[in-house]
Write a protein that holds these residues in place. Structure first.
Motif, PDB file in Angstrom:
ATOM      1  N   MET A 110      -1.057 -17.469   1.901  1.00 42.33           N
ATOM      2  CA  MET A 110      -0.864 -18.797   0.854  1.00 42.33           C
ATOM      3  C   MET A 110      -1.724 -18.361  -0.321  1.00 42.33           C
ATOM      4  O   MET A 110      -1.156 -18.747  -1.477  1.00 42.33           O
ATOM      5  CB  MET A 110      -1.004 -20.001   1.583  1.00 42.33           C
ATOM      6  N   ILE A 130       8.473 -16.861   1.576  1.00 43.77           N
ATOM      7  CA  ILE A 130       7.931 -18.528   1.331  1.00 43.77           C
ATOM      8  C   ILE A 130       9.254 -18.888   0.522  1.00 43.77           C
ATOM      9  O   ILE A 130      10.336 -18.351   0.275  1.00 43.77           O
ATOM     10  CB  ILE A 130       7.047 -18.650   0.467  1.00 43.77           C
ATOM     11  N   PRO A 179       0.626 -24.871  -9.739  1.00 44.03           N
ATOM     12  CA  PRO A 179       0.815 -25.372  -8.382  1.00 44.03           C
ATOM     13  C   PRO A 179       0.113 -24.617  -7.526  1.00 44.03           C
ATOM     14  O   PRO A 179       0.199 -23.354  -7.676  1.00 44.03           O
ATOM     15  CB  PRO A 179       2.053 -25.819  -8.029  1.00 44.03           C
ATOM     16  N   GLY A 236       5.414 -24.485   2.038  1.00 40.92           N
ATOM     17  CA  GLY A 236       4.462 -23.533   2.784  1.00 40.92           C
ATOM     18  C   GLY A 236       4.437 -23.339   4.226  1.00 40.92           C
ATOM     19  O   GLY A 236       4.416 -22.504   4.981  1.00 40.92           O
ATOM     20  N   GLY A 237       4.972 -24.876   4.601  1.00 38.35           N
ATOM     21  CA  GLY A 237       5.012 -24.918   6.300  1.00 38.35           C
ATOM     22  C   GLY A 237       6.412 -24.463   6.900  1.00 38.35           C
ATOM     23  O   GLY A 237       6.374 -23.630   7.783  1.00 38.35           O
ATOM     24  N   PRO A 238       7.260 -25.007   6.283  1.00 39.19           N
ATOM     25  CA  PRO A 238       8.906 -24.708   6.854  1.00 39.19           C
ATOM     26  C   PRO A 238       9.086 -23.241   6.865  1.00 39.19           C
ATOM     27  O   PRO A 238       8.569 -22.427   5.858  1.00 39.19           O
ATOM     28  CB  PRO A 238       9.577 -25.409   5.910  1.00 39.19           C
ATOM     29  N   GLY A 282      -0.756 -24.230  -2.904  1.00 41.78           N
ATOM     30  CA  GLY A 282      -0.669 -24.923  -1.206  1.00 41.78           C
ATOM     31  C   GLY A 282      -1.888 -25.807  -1.365  1.00 41.78           C
ATOM     32  O   GLY A 282      -3.022 -25.577  -1.507  1.00 41.78           O
ATOM     33  N   MET A 283      -1.403 -26.907  -0.854  1.00 39.02           N
ATOM     34  CA  MET A 283      -2.486 -28.267  -0.667  1.00 39.02           C
ATOM     35  C   MET A 283      -3.392 -28.386  -1.720  1.00 39.02           C
ATOM     36  O   MET A 283      -4.610 -28.814  -1.772  1.00 39.02           O
ATOM     37  CB  MET A 283      -3.330 -27.967   0.573  1.00 39.02           C
ATOM     38  N   ASN A 284      -2.869 -27.929  -2.975  1.00 45.88           N
ATOM     39  CA  ASN A 284      -3.599 -28.060  -4.311  1.00 45.88           C
ATOM     40  C   ASN A 284      -4.932 -27.568  -3.941  1.00 45.88           C
ATOM     41  O   ASN A 284      -5.814 -28.070  -4.975  1.00 45.88           O
ATOM     42  CB  ASN A 284      -3.687 -29.330  -4.697  1.00 45.88           C
ATOM     43  N   CYS A 307      10.108 -28.366  -4.766  1.00 42.91           N
ATOM     44  CA  CYS A 307       8.686 -28.371  -4.012  1.00 42.91           C
ATOM     45  C   CYS A 307       8.579 -27.273  -3.377  1.00 42.91           C
ATOM     46  O   CYS A 307       9.402 -26.858  -2.434  1.00 42.91           O
ATOM     47  CB  CYS A 307       8.768 -29.664  -3.138  1.00 42.91           C
ATOM     48  N   TRP A 308       7.290 -26.600  -3.398  1.00 42.79           N
ATOM     49  CA  TRP A 308       7.150 -25.300  -2.575  1.00 42.79           C
ATOM     50  C   TRP A 308       7.049 -25.654  -1.175  1.00 42.79           C
ATOM     51  O   TRP A 308       6.478 -26.831  -0.822  1.00 42.79           O
ATOM     52  CB  TRP A 308       5.666 -24.648  -3.260  1.00 42.79           C
ATOM     53  N   SER A 321       5.596 -31.749  -8.295  1.00 42.89           N
ATOM     54  CA  SER A 321       6.360 -31.515  -7.019  1.00 42.89           C
ATOM     55  C   SER A 321       7.173 -32.770  -6.750  1.00 42.89           C
ATOM     56  O   SER A 321       6.691 -33.884  -6.747  1.00 42.89           O
ATOM     57  CB  SER A 321       5.572 -31.134  -5.860  1.00 42.89           C
ATOM     58  N   PHE A 351       5.601 -30.062   7.580  1.00 39.79           N
ATOM     59  CA  PHE A 351       5.643 -30.348   6.106  1.00 39.79           C
ATOM     60  C   PHE A 351       6.937 -30.188   5.373  1.00 39.79           C
ATOM     61  O   PHE A 351       6.844 -30.053   4.288  1.00 39.79           O
ATOM     62  CB  PHE A 351       4.520 -29.491   5.283  1.00 39.79           C
ATOM     63  N   ARG A 395       5.696 -30.419 -15.259  1.00 35.26           N
ATOM     64  CA  ARG A 395       6.351 -30.050 -13.607  1.00 35.26           C
ATOM     65  C   ARG A 395       5.515 -30.825 -12.814  1.00 35.26           C
ATOM     66  O   ARG A 395       4.357 -31.136 -12.815  1.00 35.26           O
ATOM     67  CB  ARG A 395       6.506 -28.739 -13.382  1.00 35.26           C
TER      68      ARG A 395
HETATM   69  C1  LIG Z   1       2.296 -21.999  -1.702  1.00 37.40           C
HETATM   70  C2  LIG Z   1       2.585 -23.333  -1.769  1.00 37.40           C
HETATM   71  C3  LIG Z   1       2.870 -24.069  -0.699  1.00 37.40           C
HETATM   72  C4  LIG Z   1       3.102 -25.310  -0.686  1.00 37.40           C
HETATM   73  N1  LIG Z   1       3.637 -26.070   0.602  1.00 37.40           N
HETATM   74  C5  LIG Z   1       3.785 -27.395   0.661  1.00 37.40           C
HETATM   75  C6  LIG Z   1       4.620 -27.981   1.812  1.00 37.40           C
HETATM   76  O1  LIG Z   1       4.920 -27.174   2.824  1.00 37.40           O
HETATM   77  N2  LIG Z   1       4.942 -29.176   1.942  1.00 37.40           N
HETATM   78  C7  LIG Z   1       4.682 -29.981   0.686  1.00 37.40           C
HETATM   79  O2  LIG Z   1       4.973 -31.138   0.593  1.00 37.40           O
HETATM   80  N3  LIG Z   1       4.061 -29.436  -0.635  1.00 37.40           N
HETATM   81  C8  LIG Z   1       3.795 -28.175  -0.533  1.00 37.40           C
HETATM   82  N4  LIG Z   1       3.397 -27.538  -1.572  1.00 37.40           N
HETATM   83  C9  LIG Z   1       2.968 -28.244  -2.880  1.00 37.40           C
HETATM   84  C10 LIG Z   1       1.813 -28.498  -3.244  1.00 37.40           C
HETATM   85  O3  LIG Z   1       0.988 -29.680  -2.535  1.00 37.40           O
HETATM   86  C11 LIG Z   1       1.572 -29.059  -4.850  1.00 37.40           C
HETATM   87  O4  LIG Z   1       2.056 -28.125  -5.472  1.00 37.40           O
HETATM   88  C12 LIG Z   1       0.121 -29.399  -5.264  1.00 37.40           C
HETATM   89  O5  LIG Z   1      -0.480 -30.497  -4.465  1.00 37.40           O
HETATM   90  C13 LIG Z   1       0.191 -29.791  -6.787  1.00 37.40           C
HETATM   91  O6  LIG Z   1       0.668 -30.895  -6.747  1.00 37.40           O
HETATM   92  P1  LIG Z   1       1.987 -30.779  -8.000  1.00 37.40           P
HETATM   93  O7  LIG Z   1       2.928 -29.587  -7.712  1.00 37.40           O
HETATM   94  O8  LIG Z   1       2.742 -32.043  -8.168  1.00 37.40           O
HETATM   95  O9  LIG Z   1       1.514 -30.213  -9.333  1.00 37.40           O
HETATM   96  C14 LIG Z   1       2.981 -26.222  -1.648  1.00 37.40           C
HETATM   97  C15 LIG Z   1       2.719 -25.479  -2.914  1.00 37.40           C
HETATM   98  C16 LIG Z   1       2.421 -24.285  -2.915  1.00 37.40           C
HETATM   99  C17 LIG Z   1       2.072 -23.636  -4.331  1.00 37.40           C
END
Ligand SMILES: Cc1cc2nc3c(=O)[nH]c(=O)nc-3n(C[C@H](O)[C@H](O)[C@H](O)COP(=O)(O)O)c2cc1C
Length: 252
Positions: A200, A127, A170, A109-111, A172-174, A106-107, A18, A65, A16
């Motif tokens: 988060m 969330i 995954p 966290g901001g919106p 937030g902000m990795n 895609c998760w 994002s 975001f 998987r």
């Molecule tokens: C709780 C949570 C909040 C997140 N919020 C955002 C977001 O607001 N915008 C965004 O573009 N990605 C968001 N992400 C995606 C993360 O940036 C991403 O999961 C992480 O960088 C790892 O990359 P991958 O999901 O491709 O493995 C979020 C992920 C999580 C788990």
């Protein structure tokens, strides 16, 4: 959820990613029903906490975001101890499901939902996930995951397979804001304390625990989550306790 479905979700852990670019057109009613039916079948981390998921469109969501997608799946919850991790645990099953059927997610966290939609049947918004037909790859090779080494997120020497699936979760902000301790058959999970991202960080731990539960199932092990008073008192410095996983023996 049956064993075949949890195995599908487990396999999705290793590919998987994002997705932040989506095809314009939304999914049809049958495909959306497949998603909402799945969301209704997910397993909670803490069954005592009342939650609800809600399907939304782009006009229902705003904030920083925000990934422009045709659909969003939001989770609402009672505000009780453990609600953040519980929400992460539930929605991560949907994230893996979407990936397993070739959709992107895609998760977010901001919106947030727009004003007037932040509460639902007495529950607060926690969330959401953006999702839809991907306009960029929805999968990656295992070597492409950018994650910390196991030794940086855990003091455990046992349960390597289960921790490997957990490590790939995954966040937030990795930020991979989790830490795991314990021993044979027991894993205690902790979230990094933070002024800015505490909620988060606890959602992230719930996401990681979903991977842990699926990996335990893949190994043919029973997995029960509990709250362990002792583990709460021995949190690593800078972390707070979230939950404990007790693993049954193989094949039991
Ligand atoms: C709780 C949570 C909040 C997140 N919020 C955002 C977001 O607001 N915008 C965004 O573009 N990605 C968001 N992400 C995606 C993360 O940036 C991403 O999961 C992480 O960088 C790892 O990359 P991958 O999901 O491709 O493995 C979020 C992920 C999580 C788990």
């Amino acid at each position: 959820m049956d064993d075949a479905m949890s195995e599908e979700l487990y396999q999705a852990i290793f590919s998987r990613r994002s997705v932040r670019k989506y095809e314009q057109g939304g999914l049809d009613a049958a495909a959306l029903k497949q998603v909402t039916d799945f969301a209704a079948s997910t397993r909670p981390l803490f069954p005592g906490i009342r939650t609800e998921t809600r399907l939304m469109g782009p006009d229902d969501v705003n904030g920083i975001f925000k990934v422009a997608a045709p659909h969003y799946l939001a989770i609402y919850s009672e505000n009780r101890p453990g609600f953040e991790a519980n929400a992460g645990f539930l929605l991560q099953q949907a994230d893996l499901f979407l990936s397993s059927i070739g959709l992107g997610s895609c998760w977010q966290g901001g919106p947030k939902p727009v004003r007037g939609m932040r509460r639902l049947s007495g529950l607060d918004f926690v969330i959401m996930l953006a999702f839809g037909r991907p306009a960029e790859p929805a999968h990656r090779e295992r070597a492409e995951f950018k994650r910390r080494a196991l030794s940086e997120i855990s003091s455990l020497t046992s349960e390597p397979e289960i921790l490997e699936a957990t490590r790939l979760a995954p966040s937030g902000m990795n930020n991979q804001s989790w830490y795991f301790t314990g021993g044979e058959g027991t894993v205690h999970a902790y979230a990094a304390r933070s002024i800015m991202t505490e909620e988060m960080n606890r959602i992230n731990v719930g996401i990681a625990l979903a991977h842990m539960w699926l990996a335990a199932g893949h190994e043919g092990r029973r997995a029960d989550f509990t709250l362990d008073e002792g583990a709460g008192g021995s949190a690593p410095r800078g972390y707070s306790y979230v939950a404990t996983l007790r693993l049954g023996p193989k094949g039991a």
